[in-house]
Design a protein around this motif. Structure first.
Motif, PDB file in Angstrom:
ATOM      1  N   ILE A  84      14.427  81.526  56.648  1.00 57.39           N
ATOM      2  CA  ILE A  84      14.088  80.287  55.985  1.00 57.39           C
ATOM      3  C   ILE A  84      14.984  79.164  56.520  1.00 57.39           C
ATOM      4  O   ILE A  84      16.330  79.211  56.384  1.00 57.39           O
ATOM      5  CB  ILE A  84      14.095  80.142  54.259  1.00 57.39           C
ATOM      6  CG1 ILE A  84      13.410  81.444  53.834  1.00 57.39           C
ATOM      7  CG2 ILE A  84      13.898  79.103  53.722  1.00 57.39           C
ATOM      8  CD1 ILE A  84      13.622  81.697  52.237  1.00 57.39           C
ATOM      9  N   ARG A  85      14.345  78.253  57.033  1.00 60.87           N
ATOM     10  CA  ARG A  85      15.289  77.167  57.757  1.00 60.87           C
ATOM     11  C   ARG A  85      15.319  76.032  56.787  1.00 60.87           C
ATOM     12  O   ARG A  85      14.893  75.772  55.864  1.00 60.87           O
ATOM     13  CB  ARG A  85      14.455  76.419  58.852  1.00 60.87           C
ATOM     14  CG  ARG A  85      14.353  77.214  59.996  1.00 60.87           C
ATOM     15  CD  ARG A  85      13.685  76.549  61.107  1.00 60.87           C
ATOM     16  NE  ARG A  85      12.356  76.352  60.642  1.00 60.87           N
ATOM     17  CZ  ARG A  85      11.565  75.035  60.508  1.00 60.87           C
ATOM     18  NH1 ARG A  85      12.801  73.879  60.526  1.00 60.87           N
ATOM     19  NH2 ARG A  85      10.531  74.708  60.095  1.00 60.87           N
ATOM     20  N   VAL A  86      16.780  75.613  56.645  1.00 61.48           N
ATOM     21  CA  VAL A  86      17.334  74.670  55.517  1.00 61.48           C
ATOM     22  C   VAL A  86      17.009  73.497  56.601  1.00 61.48           C
ATOM     23  O   VAL A  86      17.584  73.174  57.460  1.00 61.48           O
ATOM     24  CB  VAL A  86      18.639  74.825  55.271  1.00 61.48           C
ATOM     25  CG1 VAL A  86      19.039  73.652  54.233  1.00 61.48           C
ATOM     26  CG2 VAL A  86      18.967  76.103  54.588  1.00 61.48           C
ATOM     27  N   THR A  87      16.119  72.348  55.763  1.00 61.34           N
ATOM     28  CA  THR A  87      15.832  70.885  56.542  1.00 61.34           C
ATOM     29  C   THR A  87      16.479  69.719  55.881  1.00 61.34           C
ATOM     30  O   THR A  87      16.988  70.151  54.908  1.00 61.34           O
ATOM     31  CB  THR A  87      14.372  71.069  56.603  1.00 61.34           C
ATOM     32  OG1 THR A  87      13.725  71.033  55.487  1.00 61.34           O
ATOM     33  CG2 THR A  87      13.641  72.127  57.219  1.00 61.34           C
ATOM     34  N   ARG A  88      16.309  68.793  56.519  1.00 63.25           N
ATOM     35  CA  ARG A  88      16.682  67.646  55.825  1.00 63.25           C
ATOM     36  C   ARG A  88      16.124  67.395  54.597  1.00 63.25           C
ATOM     37  O   ARG A  88      15.038  68.000  54.240  1.00 63.25           O
ATOM     38  CB  ARG A  88      16.503  66.362  56.619  1.00 63.25           C
ATOM     39  CG  ARG A  88      17.117  66.234  58.009  1.00 63.25           C
ATOM     40  CD  ARG A  88      16.773  65.031  58.601  1.00 63.25           C
ATOM     41  NE  ARG A  88      17.770  64.886  59.940  1.00 63.25           N
ATOM     42  CZ  ARG A  88      18.783  64.675  59.932  1.00 63.25           C
ATOM     43  NH1 ARG A  88      19.496  64.451  59.138  1.00 63.25           N
ATOM     44  NH2 ARG A  88      19.347  64.567  61.096  1.00 63.25           N
ATOM     45  N   ALA A  89      16.693  66.936  53.606  1.00 69.17           N
ATOM     46  CA  ALA A  89      16.384  66.736  52.233  1.00 69.17           C
ATOM     47  C   ALA A  89      14.922  66.076  52.029  1.00 69.17           C
ATOM     48  O   ALA A  89      14.550  65.128  52.948  1.00 69.17           O
ATOM     49  CB  ALA A  89      17.252  65.697  51.303  1.00 69.17           C
ATOM     50  N   ALA A  90      14.142  66.512  51.249  1.00 63.41           N
ATOM     51  CA  ALA A  90      12.622  66.081  51.074  1.00 63.41           C
ATOM     52  C   ALA A  90      12.594  64.735  50.541  1.00 63.41           C
ATOM     53  O   ALA A  90      13.410  64.289  49.956  1.00 63.41           O
ATOM     54  CB  ALA A  90      11.865  66.815  50.106  1.00 63.41           C
ATOM     55  N   GLY A  91      11.773  63.731  51.040  1.00 65.32           N
ATOM     56  CA  GLY A  91      11.455  62.432  50.813  1.00 65.32           C
ATOM     57  C   GLY A  91      12.365  61.410  51.414  1.00 65.32           C
ATOM     58  O   GLY A  91      12.271  60.387  51.115  1.00 65.32           O
TER      59      GLY A  91
END
Length: 783
Positions: free
Chosen positions: A776-783
């Motif tokens: 699971i990749r941690v990505t930039r915050a949603a929105g």
């Protein structure tokens, strides 16, 4: 004359065209029947799920060479005996005669009564033609002309089913003259008239096979068509029904239905500006739904009293089955017009037919036995919405729904968000209609759950709602550029779209076309996305909704003489071929009136008046007020009875279409969609929620976690989650906890992880490991 000659045929010579077969649908407390071409078509005996005759029609002849089969004239008028009452008056007109029929069910018996009145040239006589279809099939029927207890009767048997057709004069004396039984296509009465211009054959019996009966009548008579477990028992019922004047049964039918309409309490008063034709259609649609209610299994309704293109093939099933989705749509419409008891009975029927794991059969016979075995998630969600709608109106009437709701919602979270089939029963994947209904059910049904189940149901609802666009939307495609929009919702996104957004570019096969155009999922658009607005998940003016409306109108909207109508999706193949021949597994999709109704609900949410669409739906109905599954959208084909904006040979009446019409009229008065759940509107108010928690399920693993979001892992059995970060560093194990929705969950401590990090994860159930590692990749915050 003895037995009729001839080999069994496959269909009666006088079989109606598809349009004629389904002109009008009526019913009583005991029987269902359909009118088409001005004659009786299918009649349904309530102890089985299948039609018991193919048709009952008339020939008018002078015995000297002149003869007319009245349904082929197509010069008749059909009207109800009273508004919204299933007692029908039919008048066939010819330059030499007028044949008037009145048809009504008998209140107390499994009998249909038909009053026959012929006027015009005195030498003419009416002949009744009856094609038994006992047990839902034209095969293995036996027909006889008999003297039974000093009465002449036409009767037939097949296995455990029997029918009898009796006739009397105004003095209640035996009315049958000459009569005959024949094998269809060989020795039936139509063949006799076609060859000799008169009834010359008088065979006492025919069959087993596809058989037909004929009887000569006086110019004034009353017939009774009875059904029973044998021909003799059917005869007893038919003869008993003829022991009182026809007028008595006629008046009782009108009085009972007029009283039912008068005692309805609709959700809102109908606006005074509703045109008369639309108000009349409202009463007819309410009648159709009530008439579709089963007489042995209260609350059950088949999808239609017809077989789509049923005159072209031998088929028992057709739409003579219960689809939970269609059933709840119809129950909701009955609730909207104030038929609360009927709607609650539907919920009780659903309670009794829910499977142990929480879902319902894709479709089933009235008694609950499953037929098709597909899984459609919306069909597990709709009963929950019906329960919530009844609860909102304090109309559950003591019916306990907690266990049903818990099992249904447990099935949704253990199975979704991917559905094996969409609502059109064609493709697996992520569909906006299905997701909208499931999210709404999770929210509306959460109040019935224990605290832990309520929290989990709402977490799934919020997560699916927040991810809808990620799963089902595409942007900057060739289609989007051509229409001039940034993006739009697709018809169905493949299951892989949960973890791979590029999966929407892959080909999604269209199985009902002779030649698949190999369109990608991103190139296919339907109207299912409108359910997001109807359920209260998105505003009508949401930019993506508005953009998809533009795309749908560009690809799917058809302006017909009746008004605008929409196809299900582009390149649909479910409908007649271009030459008007019947759908045979492939064809060309046609517009659906119920989709005009769905668009009307969107217009209400957008603050616009849907009256033009209400009027359009009414104009799409048959002369008897029956709404079809599809209408014709090509140049007229007179030889097949196909006219632009008018019914095709598809199912008619389609109960769901009538339900949609009723709800649209009521929703117009409310100025909001009638079936928008209050709890859903209060939670979302049409706004996409912020993504705060990601739900990782073993049946629906995800590949991304926006920074700052919680990560909840849900397993189907007790176990532990073994996880670490960035190549299995900082490894830890966390046990799951049982939840009342049947999942075993744990929330991982991922709050400190920033974009660019990676979570490595696997799980164990008991001593058995999953056998696979997940990333699971941690990505930039949603929105």
């Amino acid at each position: 004359m003895g037995a009729a000659p001839g080999a069994p045929g496959l269909s009666p010579t006088w079989s109606s065209s598809a349009k004629e077969m389904v002109g009008c649908s009526l019913g009583s407390s005991r029987l269902w029947f359909t009118i088409g071409g001005g004659i009786l078509n299918e009649v349904y005996y309530p102890r089985v799920d299948l039609p018991q005759i193919r048709d009952l029609g008339f020939i008018v002849a002078d015995g000297a060479g002149f003869w007319v089969e009245v349904k082929r004239l197509w010069k008749h008028v059909v009207k109800l005996g009273a508004p919204g009452a299933p007692a029908v008056h039919i008048v066939h007109r010819h330059e030499r005669f007028e044949l008037a029929l009145r048809v009504t069910p008998c209140e107390d018996r499994d009998v249909l009564l038909i009053e026959v009145s012929l006027t015009g040239e005195p030498g003419l006589r009416p002949y009744a033609l009856l094609a038994p279809h006992l047990g839902g099939s034209g095969l293995n029927n036996r027909a006889q002309v008999v003297q039974h207890r000093n009465r002449k009767l036409l009767w037939a048997e097949a296995g455990p089913y029997g029918l009898a057709l009796a006739a009397v004069t105004g003095e209640q004396l035996d009315a049958w003259g000459r009569a005959s039984a024949g094998v269809c296509g060989h020795s039936d009465a139509w063949q006799d008239f076609a060859q000799h211009g008169a009834l010359t054959w008088e065979y006492d019996e025919a069959g087993p096979g596809n058989v037909a009966l004929v009887g000569e009548l006086p110019r004034q008579a009353v017939m009774a068509l009875g059904f029973g477990s044998s021909a003799e028992s059917a005869a007893t019922l038919a003869l008993t029904a003829l022991c009182e004047p026809f007028e008595s049964s006629w008046e009782r039918q009108l009085t009972a239905w007029t009283h039912w309409h008068a005692n309805l309490e609709p959700e809102t008063n109908l606006p005074a500006d509703l045109p008369d034709a639309c108000a009349e259609q409202l009463r007819i649609s309410a009648m159709v739904l009530r008439a579709h209610r089963d007489k042995i299994y209260p609350g059950a309704m088949v999808a239609s009293l017809s077989v789509p293109w049923g005159n072209t093939h031998e088929e028992r099933e057709g739409y003579h089955l219960v689809w939970p989705r269609d059933l709840v749509e119809c129950a909701g419409a009955l609730l909207a017009v104030g038929a609360t008891r009927e709607a609650c009975n539907t919920l009780r029927y659903l309670l009794s037919t829910q499977n142990a794991d929480g879902h319902w059969h894709q479709n089933q016979w009235l008694g609950g036995a499953g037929y098709w075995s597909g899984i459609q998630l919306d069909e597990a969600a709709f009963p929950v919405l019906l329960a919530a709608a009844l609860e909102e109106r304090n109309a559950l009437d003591g019916t306990e729904v907690t266990d049903m709701v818990r099992r249904a919602l447990a099935f949704l979270v253990r199975t979704g968000p991917v559905s094996d089939q969409d609502r059109w029963e064609e493709d697996a994947g992520l569909n906006t209609f299905t997701l909208a209904v499931c999210i709404a059910a999770l929210v509306a049904g959460a109040r019935y759950l224990p605290a832990d189940g309520r929290e989990l149901a709402l977490a799934f609802a919020d997560y699916w709602n927040a991810r809808l666009e990620d799963w089902t939307c595409v942007t900057d495609t060739a289609l989007a550029r051509r229409v001039g929009v940034p993006g739009y919702y697709v018809r169905v996104a493949p299951p892989q779209a949960i973890t791979d957004r590029a999966a929407k570019c892959g080909v999604l096969a269209i199985k009902n076309l002779a030649h698949d155009p190999n369109l990608g999922a991103a190139e296919q658009v339907g109207v299912d996305f409108l359910q997001l607005v109807r359920c209260g998940l998105r505003r009508a003016d949401d930019p993506l909704i508005v953009a998809t409306v533009r795309v749908a109108d560009a690809l799917l909207k058809v302006d017909t003489p009746a008004g605008p109508c929409w196809h299900r999706y582009n390149d649909d193949g479910y409908g007649e071929h271009d030459d008007g021949s019947a759908y045979d597994g492939t064809g060309r999709g046609r517009p659906w009136p119920l989709l005009t109704g769905e668009r009307g609900h969107y217009e209400i949410a957008a603050g616009r008046d849907p009256l033009p669409l209400i009027a359009a739906m009414a104009r799409m109905a048959s002369p008897g007020g029956m709404l079809p599954e599809q209408i014709w959208d090509a140049p007229p084909i007179a030889a097949r009875g196909l006219e632009p904006g008018k019914p095709t040979g598809s199912a008619m009446p389609l109960a769901w279409a009538h339900a949609e019409y009723l709800k649209l009229v009521v929703s117009r008065g409310l100025k909001r969609p009638f079936d928008r759940p209050t709890a859903v509107w209060e939670r979302y108010r049409g706004e996409r929620p912020a993504l705060k928690r990601v739900m990782w399920c073993e049946h629906a693993p995800v590949g991304e976690l926006p920074q700052g979001c919680a990560l909840t892992v849900a397993l189907r059995a007790p176990g532990s989650v073994h996880w670490g970060v960035d190549g299995w560093q900082d490894v830890r194990d966390q046990d799951t906890a049982a939840n009342s929705l049947g999942l075993h969950v744990v929330t991982l401590d991922t709050a400190s992880l920033h974009a660019g990090r990676r979570i490595d994860l696997t799980f164990r159930r008991g001593s058995a490991w999953a056998g696979k590692d997940y990333s699971i990749r941690v990505t930039r915050a949603a929105g």
